[in-house]
Design an enzyme around this catalytic site. Structure first.
Site, short mmCIF file in Angstrom:
data_model
loop_
_atom_site.label_atom_id
_atom_site.label_comp_id
_atom_site.label_asym_id
_atom_site.label_seq_id
_atom_site.Cartn_x
_atom_site.Cartn_y
_atom_site.Cartn_z
N CYS A 70 49.82 19.82 26.92
CA CYS A 70 50.66 20.35 28.00
C CYS A 70 51.14 21.77 27.70
O CYS A 70 52.07 22.25 28.33
CB CYS A 70 51.83 19.43 28.28
SG CYS A 70 52.91 19.21 26.88
N HIS A 81 33.47 52.21 41.67
CA HIS A 81 34.14 51.62 40.51
C HIS A 81 35.30 50.72 40.93
O HIS A 81 35.43 49.58 40.51
CB HIS A 81 34.64 52.72 39.58
CG HIS A 81 35.40 52.21 38.40
ND1 HIS A 81 36.76 52.09 38.39
CD2 HIS A 81 34.95 51.72 37.22
CE1 HIS A 81 37.14 51.56 37.23
NE2 HIS A 81 36.06 51.34 36.50
#
Ligand code: ADP
Ligand code: MG
Ligand code: MG
Length: 875
Positions: free
Chosen positions: A832, A455
């Site tokens: 931006c 895992h």
């Protein structure tokens, strides 16, 4: 005709992923390819959605189609549900459109009860196997369906092993397993007050319901949000005849990749365990063998498996991640999918596949998950420091990268310490899906148990976090938060370093260094640039950031925030003097001190950009952010200004605002204090003139950006001032210089009147951070307090500050562009906000016709790749 809710594997194919889920569609595809797949059927994702629509109930139509297909499956397999002669046992497996490893649940060996297991044990002459299946079934069913929790059962198994003096599950005998099964059932009854269900059909419906329900479990919800998987997709459920890897030494189970998921190297990678079932390999209960060992143990099976690997890779034209089981020397394929891989491996595999003639450049570009590039842009160990360091241990190099930080022992600590600003590494026996958030917060993950497919390893690779797994030399005491390694005790807070590329572990801290775009990374980026049409700029305020961004491929600066420049050194003093001035003259005097430093900053930026465009935004934040809070600083300011401390404090007090975000900021400052805008204009223009003189080969054309405009007259007022100042500077210098004045679009009113605004603005730049705040009416800084509740209630699925809200904010953007271009056809438009580096937002920007996106330097390669994918997908 009634809706079709259930498909036999033989009725599906790979293209039906949306309906059958990834696992189901690929099981169908493998069936069609004639590979040995235990047969079964898939209950569709639509049935899952229907289950939620019906108030978390499986309706009769769906139930009857499931039962019909059990009959079909009985015919296909010649086995019967609940039969004592030849019982049909199935697995019930979840499978969404996008793979979500370990997030949802699977039940194996369904169909067993006391009578069947007895009969099975006798008939097969292998009672150990029969009882092993049964105890596993009770365990998984209790955990998944009734949410009893695995822990209780593991405790019972450990107790049994201790009593018998054995270490491994495989050493438990049939009688032991029978005793365990009975203990499990007793535990079940104790916990739930009912007997363990014996009717296979009842078991099946409960299991299908549990898988549907697991779509909505907390860890799946977190995983989906992190991976942009919509809640509305739902999961399919696969019901499949069991193949038994736990029948003895001629049986086994394993996982394999056709190429190395860590490095991308073209060689078979994988692990298997004999006499094991399901997740045994992944769970790390026993240490698995390398897939190549299979050649020694079962040469024919190995041969067949190699053939299947190449069939699958050629068919899917991508690296495959496969699960298989061998039942008494007979091979069964249980899953295949395009394997998850590190960013590094992804680049290598994509380039190799192009070189092997398997795929086109465009396909190669599309195969790379832009977000994963992040990991390549993260630091690695400083080469010199690492060469000199002596490792204290070595374990599996499970996920590349460099980690250095303070040790924590629990996921919760990792999260808490990271939030407190500490660099932590998570050290655990093994990890489980509950640990996700802590794993994300950690700089690196080190586990004691588990292989390359444990895992910890799988999840870390997915997240791009450095991971070293299976370090069995560690003597771990999780409870007391201490471990021993190489003769030393390590406590919480002690520092270690480890390298996910070599698996080596070091005592203490080791400095790290930044990554570079070379080799395959460079090749893919070249291809991306070839296919993208959207420009990529960067948000940078300093020459260092700008240079870094240029290295990473930025074609200009889309946003330079000038306010950051006011904080450095003694500039802040001059700026404070400006703020605390009473008259224009006083203010101008203070600003005159700032002008040359600001000009110097801009010169350095222009130099770093070598003639590429630079958009400079004028002062944006409210003035109170700049005033002193410290008594000494206040006294100092009072002295310079010849004012009393009380006077200064009164001025500071007067700057206080109830809602600064919507207060005296942005272009409003230029309206009230035109001197500031004038000074900034002079600084920009003088810097441009100087650098243009020194470098006539560059084309320098300043772009001045006015923030927070909501009304065209306001923009015109400021712009007139800027133009007057700029023209005077240019005239005084006796040169020619072109420049542009544009605006941020970050207030809905500006978006709604974009046609008006564009008459003055020569460019637009979407400030989507503010535009999102103002559109939603909540602030980025406060939203964290309630957004979780919104996620839980499924009102919002993502944080609109990290993933652009295309519905409303996006609509405002689209509208702005359309209106703006009506007034000014050659208007150029960029973005931006933070969104400029988010892949799905970049695709949206491409679609609505932006000229460029601008993002932080480290996201530039991500934006380049996302822009190329957008162009390729929307051809
Ligand atoms: P996940 O999506 O978490 O990998 P899976 O549904 O693939 O879950 O199943 C978990 C484990 O059980 C895997 O190792 C798989 O190979 C095994 N498994 C699932 N179905 C069967 C089956 N019909 N026969 C044997 N093993 C199975
Ligand atoms: Mg699986
Ligand atoms: Mg803004």
């Amino acid at each position: 005709m009634a809706n079709k809710w259930v498909y036999l594997f033989s009725e599906g194919e790979a293209s039906m992923k949306n309906l059958l889920g990834g696992k189901g569609a690929n099981l169908a595809e493998m069936t069609n390819l004639g590979l040995p797949v235990p047969q079964g059927f898939t209950v569709t994702t639509e049935a899952c959605t229907q289950y939620y629509e019906d108030g978390k109930k499986i309706n009769d139509e769906i139930i009857s189609q499931i039962m019909e297909n059990i009959k079909n499956l009985e015919e296909i397999t010649g086995k019967k549900f609940g039969d004592k002669e030849n019982p049909l046992l199935v697995s019930v497996r979840s499978g969404a459109r996008a793979s979500m490893p370990g997030m949802m649940d699977t039940i194996l060996n369904l169909g067993l009860n006391e009578e069947v297991v007895e009969a099975l044990g006798e008939k097969s002459g292998n009672p150990r196997w029969a009882w092993d299946c049964y105890r596993r079934f009770i365990q998984m069913f209790s955990d998944v369906v009734m949410e009893v929790g695995k822990k209780y059962f593991e405790v019972l198994i450990d107790k049994m092993k201790e009593e018998k003096g054995i270490e491994q599950d495989v050493d438990l005998t049939a009688d032991d397993l029978k005793t365990l099964a009975n203990q499990f059932k007793a535990e079940y009854k104790k916990m739930l007050g009912t007997d363990f269900p014996t009717d296979p059909k009842e078991q099946l419906l409960a299991a299908v319901t549990a898988v549907f329900r697991s779509w909505d479990n907390p860890r799946a919800n977190i995983y989906r949000r992190d991976n942009d998987i919509p809640y509305s997709w739902g999961t399919a459920v696969n019901v499949q005849m069991m193949a038994f890897g736990n029948m003895g030494e001629t049986s086994g189970t394993g996982v394999a990749f056709t190429r190395d998921p860590a490095t991308g190297e073209k060689k078979l990678m994988g692990e298997f365990l004999l006499n094991a079932q399901g997740e045994d390999v992944v769970a790390g209960v026993r240490t698995p063998q390398h897939i190549n060992q299979l050649k020694e143990v079962m040469p024919e099976v190995f041969e067949q498996f190699i053939g299947i690997c190449s069939t699958l890779e050629n068919h899917y034209r991508d690296m495959q991640d496969m699960e298989f089981t061998i039942e008494d020397k007979k091979l069964y394929m249980l899953q295949t999918r395009n394997g998850k891989r590190t960013a590094f491996a992804a680049l290598k595999i994509a380039c190799d596949l192009v070189d092997e003639g398997m795929i086109t450049e465009e396909k190669a570009v599309s195969m790379i998950e832009p977000r994963n590039l992040d990991t390549l842009l993260h630091p690695t160990f400083d080469a010199k420091a690492i060469a000199e360091a002596t490792p204290i241990a070595k374990a599996l190099a499970a996920s590349p990268g460099a980690a250095s930080g303070q040790i924590v022992f629990t996921a919760a600590d990792a999260k808490a310490w990271a939030e407190a600003g500490k660099r932590v590494v998570l050290v655990r026996l093994e990890t489980s899906p509950e640990d996700i958030e802590g794993m994300k917060a950690a700089n690196g993950i080190l586990t004691v148990r588990g292989g390359m497919t444990s895992h910890a390893a799988v999840v870390a690779r997915g997240m791009g976090t450095c991971c070293v797994s299976g370090c069995s030399e560690i003597v771990m005491d999780e409870e007391n938060k201490v471990f021993k390694l190489a003769g030393k005790e390590y406590h919480e807070g002690d520092v270690i370093s480890f390298d996910g590329t070599t698996g080596k572990i070091y005592d203490g801290a080791i400095p790290t260094q930044e990554a570079k775009i070379v080799g395959e990374f460079g090749r893919i980026m070249e291809w991306a640039d070839k296919y993208r049409t959207l420009g990529v700029r960067t948000n940078a305020d300093t020459p260092e950031d700008a240079r870094k961004a240029r290295e990473l491929g930025a074609e200009g600066i889309g946003l330079c925030r000038t306010e950051h420049m006011f904080f450095e050194g003694d500039r802040i003093d001059a700026f404070r003097e400006m703020i605390c001035s009473d008259t224009v003259e006083e203010r101008e005097e203070a600003l005159a001190k700032i002008l040359p430093v600001q000009q110097g900053d801009f010169e350095k930026l222009y130099e770093a950009l070598e003639g590429h465009p630079v958009t400079i935004r004028f002062l944006d934040p409210p003035l109170h952010e700049f005033v002193p809070t410290d008594e000494a600083d206040i006294a100092k300011l009072a002295k310079t200004k010849g004012k009393s401390v009380e006077d200064i404090k009164a001025i500071i007090e007067s700057l206080h605002e109830f809602n600064p975000m919507m207060g005296h900021r942005g272009c409003r400052l230029a309206v009230t204090y035109p001197e500031i805008a004038k000074m900034q204009t002079s600084a920009v223009i003088r810097a441009a003139i100087n650098v243009a003189k020194a470098h006539p080969e560059w084309s320098i054309k300043p772009e001045i950006m006015i923030p927070l405009v909501g009304e065209v007259k306001e923009l015109k007022y400021v712009k007139d001032m800027v133009v007057e100042t700029a023209d005077a500077e240019i005239k005084a210098a006796g040169v020619e210089l072109e420049y542009e004045v544009g605006t941020m679009i970050e207030i809905p009113r500006a978006a709604l009147t974009a046609d008006e605004i564009a008459k003055e603005a020569e460019f637009f730049c979407f400030g989507t951070n503010d535009l999102t705040q103002m559109t939603f009416g909540f602030s980025r800084d406060d939203a964290g307090k309630f957004l979780d509740a919104y996620y839980d209630a499924k009102i919002y699925e993502n944080d609109p500050f990290s993933k652009l809200d295309q519905t409303a904010v996006g609509r405002l953007m689209e509208m702005s562009i359309k209106l703006g271009k009506q007034s000014r056809p050659n208007l150029h438009v960029g973005i931006c906000g933070e969104h400029g580096g988010d892949p799905s937002s970049v695709e949206f920007c491409h679609k609505i016709g932006l000229d460029y996106v601008s993002c932080s330097p480290f996201r530039v390669p991500i934006a380049r790749l996302a822009a190329a994918q957008a162009a390729i997908n929307n051809k």
